[in-house]
Scaffold this motif. Structure first.
Motif, short mmCIF file in Angstrom:
data_model
loop_
_atom_site.label_atom_id
_atom_site.label_comp_id
_atom_site.label_asym_id
_atom_site.label_seq_id
_atom_site.Cartn_x
_atom_site.Cartn_y
_atom_site.Cartn_z
N LYS A 75 6.66 -2.12 -8.81
CA LYS A 75 7.30 -3.29 -8.97
C LYS A 75 6.10 -4.27 -8.96
CE LYS A 75 11.74 -3.87 -6.66
NZ LYS A 75 12.31 -4.56 -8.07
N LYS A 76 6.49 -5.36 -10.04
CA LYS A 76 5.20 -6.37 -10.13
C LYS A 76 5.86 -7.51 -8.94
CE LYS A 76 4.14 -10.05 -13.45
NZ LYS A 76 4.05 -10.57 -14.87
N VAL A 77 4.97 -7.67 -8.00
CA VAL A 77 5.36 -8.41 -6.96
C VAL A 77 4.32 -9.51 -6.61
CG1 VAL A 77 6.47 -6.33 -5.89
CG2 VAL A 77 4.11 -7.12 -4.93
N LEU A 78 4.59 -10.68 -5.95
CA LEU A 78 3.78 -11.54 -5.57
C LEU A 78 4.04 -11.62 -3.84
CD1 LEU A 78 2.03 -14.12 -5.69
CD2 LEU A 78 4.07 -15.49 -5.64
N LEU A 79 2.78 -11.30 -3.33
CA LEU A 79 2.45 -11.26 -1.77
C LEU A 79 1.63 -12.29 -1.19
CD1 LEU A 79 3.20 -10.32 0.82
CD2 LEU A 79 1.45 -8.24 0.53
N ILE A 80 1.89 -13.14 -0.37
CA ILE A 80 0.92 -14.15 0.07
C ILE A 80 1.06 -13.70 1.78
CG2 ILE A 80 0.29 -16.39 0.53
CD1 ILE A 80 1.41 -17.32 -2.15
N LEU A 81 -0.27 -13.58 2.08
CA LEU A 81 -0.53 -13.28 3.65
C LEU A 81 -1.36 -14.49 4.04
CD1 LEU A 81 -1.87 -9.47 3.15
CD2 LEU A 81 0.52 -10.41 3.83
N ASP A 82 -0.66 -15.07 5.04
CA ASP A 82 -1.38 -16.44 5.45
C ASP A 82 -1.74 -16.49 6.76
OD1 ASP A 82 -1.38 -19.52 5.58
OD2 ASP A 82 0.15 -19.32 6.96
N ASP A 83 -3.06 -16.93 6.90
CA ASP A 83 -3.70 -17.01 8.05
C ASP A 83 -4.15 -15.58 8.65
OD1 ASP A 83 -5.13 -17.94 10.17
OD2 ASP A 83 -3.41 -18.64 11.41
N VAL A 84 -4.91 -14.67 7.89
CA VAL A 84 -5.21 -13.46 8.27
C VAL A 84 -6.56 -13.58 9.02
CG1 VAL A 84 -6.02 -10.94 7.42
CG2 VAL A 84 -4.06 -12.20 6.23
N ASP A 85 -6.89 -12.79 9.97
CA ASP A 85 -8.10 -12.83 10.83
C ASP A 85 -8.36 -11.31 11.21
OD1 ASP A 85 -6.14 -12.00 12.88
OD2 ASP A 85 -7.15 -13.59 14.53
N ASP A 86 -7.74 -10.35 10.71
CA ASP A 86 -8.09 -9.08 11.12
C ASP A 86 -8.07 -8.10 10.00
OD1 ASP A 86 -8.40 -6.20 12.36
OD2 ASP A 86 -7.97 -7.30 14.18
N LEU A 87 -8.80 -7.44 9.61
CA LEU A 87 -8.97 -6.37 8.62
C LEU A 87 -7.59 -5.35 8.62
CD1 LEU A 87 -10.45 -5.76 5.87
CD2 LEU A 87 -11.88 -4.05 7.16
N ARG A 88 -7.40 -5.09 9.95
CA ARG A 88 -6.21 -4.19 10.29
C ARG A 88 -4.82 -4.75 9.59
NH1 ARG A 88 -2.88 -3.45 15.49
NH2 ARG A 88 -3.74 -5.86 15.81
N GLN A 89 -4.78 -6.21 9.66
CA GLN A 89 -3.71 -6.70 9.02
C GLN A 89 -3.55 -6.56 7.34
OE1 GLN A 89 -4.35 -10.55 10.12
NE2 GLN A 89 -4.31 -10.24 12.39
N LEU A 90 -4.61 -6.57 6.94
CA LEU A 90 -4.75 -6.14 5.31
C LEU A 90 -4.51 -4.72 5.12
CD1 LEU A 90 -7.76 -8.50 4.25
CD2 LEU A 90 -5.50 -9.17 4.15
N ASN A 91 -4.99 -3.96 5.89
CA ASN A 91 -4.86 -2.50 5.67
C ASN A 91 -3.39 -1.97 5.93
OD1 ASN A 91 -7.53 -2.16 5.06
ND2 ASN A 91 -8.00 -1.85 6.94
N THR A 92 -2.80 -2.70 6.71
CA THR A 92 -1.31 -2.43 7.10
C THR A 92 -0.29 -3.09 6.07
OG1 THR A 92 -1.86 -2.27 9.43
CG2 THR A 92 0.30 -2.58 8.93
N LEU A 93 -0.68 -4.16 5.51
CA LEU A 93 0.19 -4.99 4.40
C LEU A 93 -0.05 -5.06 2.97
CD1 LEU A 93 0.52 -7.91 7.07
CD2 LEU A 93 2.32 -6.21 6.64
N ALA A 94 -1.50 -4.65 2.70
CA ALA A 94 -1.78 -4.93 1.28
C ALA A 94 -2.98 -4.06 0.94
CB ALA A 94 -1.91 -6.59 1.27
N GLY A 95 -2.42 -2.72 0.77
CA GLY A 95 -3.52 -1.76 0.21
C GLY A 95 -4.01 -2.09 -1.31
N GLY A 96 -4.88 -1.52 -1.58
CA GLY A 96 -5.33 -1.94 -3.17
C GLY A 96 -4.26 -1.53 -4.32
N LYS A 97 -3.77 -0.27 -4.00
CA LYS A 97 -3.09 0.14 -5.14
C LYS A 97 -1.52 0.54 -4.73
CE LYS A 97 -6.74 2.35 -7.68
NZ LYS A 97 -7.54 3.70 -8.02
N TRP A 98 -1.19 -0.31 -3.62
CA TRP A 98 0.30 -0.15 -3.29
C TRP A 98 1.51 -0.78 -4.16
CZ3 TRP A 98 -0.09 -1.45 2.79
CH2 TRP A 98 -0.87 -0.59 3.23
#
Length: 518
Positions: free
Chosen positions: A292-315
């Motif tokens: 799917k072609k999606v738009l995802l905005i992650l607001d106020d991230v402060d931990d790499l774990r959050q990115l690794n859980t919600l937005a991997g590079g090729k997901w």
């Protein structure tokens, strides 16, 4: 580009069609199906098409619609009014983010975009009337080509009722994605959205692009991200704005909650998806959103774990855009976001700051210029501070302004302080010590002098300076250390609060050092 502060659209759908071909069958069924489920649809009437010029009412209706459905039938191009509608629709698609959904009703898309068969004959007649070099005809031909290349539906001899239902479901899905409230007074946002939008390369659908929005707490990152979301979200198959990731993600269960919101906001399933654990959530995101072609905005991230859980590079599918707002630039680097894809949000300029303060503070009467200047000097272009100040001072007299500003010079506002202190709370103990020393003693000193004194206090500064910069707490300008006055006030307040009853026990070593020369 449509302004982030624009009025809401009036119509959900604008129907463009050749009336004599379709009004009493396919269009009638489609209109009724949309109307039944509360989708507000503009369907023109023949009386609006009198004379040589398309009615301004039609043009305005197109501009005020979220979605345009163009039903290309055999005789569509024979109507110059239909072609004018089409040209306007394509213009609004580019300039106002109008969603365009074509229906090729018993015509081949190649006929529409290539000017073949009935479309070729119609264009030939228009050229004969207006001249083969007519700009009007050229514009119509280009609009037909652009629309003919869009993804839509092609009906020859299939079941029309099934097609109507498909269109209604598609429209319902698009309309379920609503715009976000940005701010009461979105001052200075539109120009920044233009810059950010250019960084997203929305015209390219190769791969997935990630962009970071970086800056201090209270600088306006979230408002900017929301304004950007409103401008572009309809270009995607699905979208999600995950606000307050830092606060929400405390504990494993909350990360699961964020994964569930992400999946459900983008997929809009009839039955809500549930995630049992973080790892399963990652697998679900990859499997369900991988194409799917999606738009995802992650607001106020402060931990790499959050990115690794919600937005991997090729997901996500090709053309997807992931936007991350954070106070910590290092997180963006660790997540392999290129530096030229990081947008630093800076304070409002003097004119914008005055405009924002004015909108929040002045309702009944004007205030002395020197008091306004003092308020602006206190806020230093921070939108949060200007909003808080404006709310505190709105409708008050000049003596209240004087008293409030005097109080704030000694005791920082709690709401502002709490927002700024989040960046401090994320530091380790050594970094906190260095920051507090800087806030109390070193603002405006040279980097070399500050390093020399703090190193003598056994505080390791080289790496720590870099951390404080990436956390948006300090900056260096031509080798001079700079701390925003609100952040400096926050640091001093922390020191005061730590040893309120015994100031002599404050842990700052610099007091025992001579200031010396810089």
């Amino acid at each position: 580009m449509a302004s982030s502060s624009k009025l809401e659209k009036i119509y959900d759908v604008f129907l463009s069609f050749r009336g004599v071909d379709l009004r009493n069958n396919f269009i009638g069924h489609l209109y009724q199906a949309l109307h039944r489920i509360g989708i507000y649809t503009f369907r023109d009437s023949e009386e609006l098409k009198k004379g040589d010029q398309i009615s301004p009412v039609l043009m305005k209706a197109i501009e005020e619609s979220c979605i345009a459905i163009i039903v290309f039938s055999e005789n569509y191009a024979s109507s110059r009014w239909c072609l004018e509608e089409l040209a306007k629709i394509i213009e609004c698609k580019e300039q106002k983010n109008l969603i365009v959904l074509p229906v090729f009703y018993k015509v081949d898309p190649k006929e529409v975009r290539g000017g073949r068969k009935s479309y070729q004959r119609a264009l030939a007649k228009h050229k004969s009337k207006f001249g083969k070099d007519s700009e009007k005809v050229k514009r119509w031909k280009e609009a037909l080509f652009d629309a003919g290349n869009l993804s839509g539906w092609h009906l020859n001899d299939g079941d029309e009722s099934e097609l109507v239902q498909e269109i209604v479901e598609k429209v319902s899905t698009y309309l379920a994605q609503t715009s976000l409230h940005v701010a009461k007074h979105p001052v200075g946002i539109d120009s920044r959205v233009v810059k950010l939008k250019s960084m997203l390369n929305l015209e390219f659908d190769d791969g997935v692009l990630m962009v970071g929005i970086w800056g201090q707490g209270g600088i306006g990152k979230t408002s900017l991200a929301k304004a950007l979301y409103n401008v572009i979200f309809r270009k995607f198959e699905g979208s999600c704005f995950l606000e307050n990731v830092r606060e929400t993600s405390e504990g494993t269960k909350s990360l699961i909650t964020l994964q569930e919101i992400l999946l459900n906001d983008i997929l809009l399933p009839q039955q809500r998806l549930e995630v049992s654990n973080v790892d399963r959530g990652i697998q679900l995101i990859q499997r369900r959103l991988g194409r799917k072609k999606v738009l995802l905005i992650l607001d106020d991230v402060d931990d790499l774990r959050q990115l690794n859980t919600l937005a991997g590079g090729k997901w996500f599918g090709n053309g997807s855009r992931i936007i991350i707002t954070t106070r910590d630039k290092h997180l963006l680097t660790c997540h392999r976001i290129d530096q030229d894809r990081v947008y630093e949000v800076e304070a409002l300029d003097d004119s914008q700051a005055r405009d924002l303060l004015t909108k929040h503070a002045f309702q009944t009467h004007q205030i002395r210029t020197d008091l306004v200047d003092s308020a602006l000097n206190y806020a230093k272009g921070f939108p949060l501070a200007l909003e808080v100040l404006g709310s505190l001072l709105c409708g008050t007299t000049e003596d209240v302004w004087e008293s409030t500003l005097m109080k704030l010079s000694r005791i920082p506002d709690k709401k502002i302080n709490n927002v700024l202190k989040v960046s401090y709370d994320g530091l380790d103990e050594n970094e906190k010590e260095i920051f507090l020393h800087i806030a109390c003693f070193f603002n405006g000193r040279t980097r070399e002098y500050t390093k020399k004194v703090l190193d003598s206090c056994d505080l390791l500064t080289v790496v720590r300076f870099d951390t404080l910069i990436k956390r948006s707490l300090i900056r260096f300008e031509l080798g001079i250390l700079k701390v925003h006055n609100l952040i400096q006030a926050m640091g001093k307040d922390i020191v005061n609060q730590e040893c309120r009853d015994d100031p002599g026990r404050r842990r700052l070593c610099y007091k025992s050092h001579s200031v010396g020369t810089t």
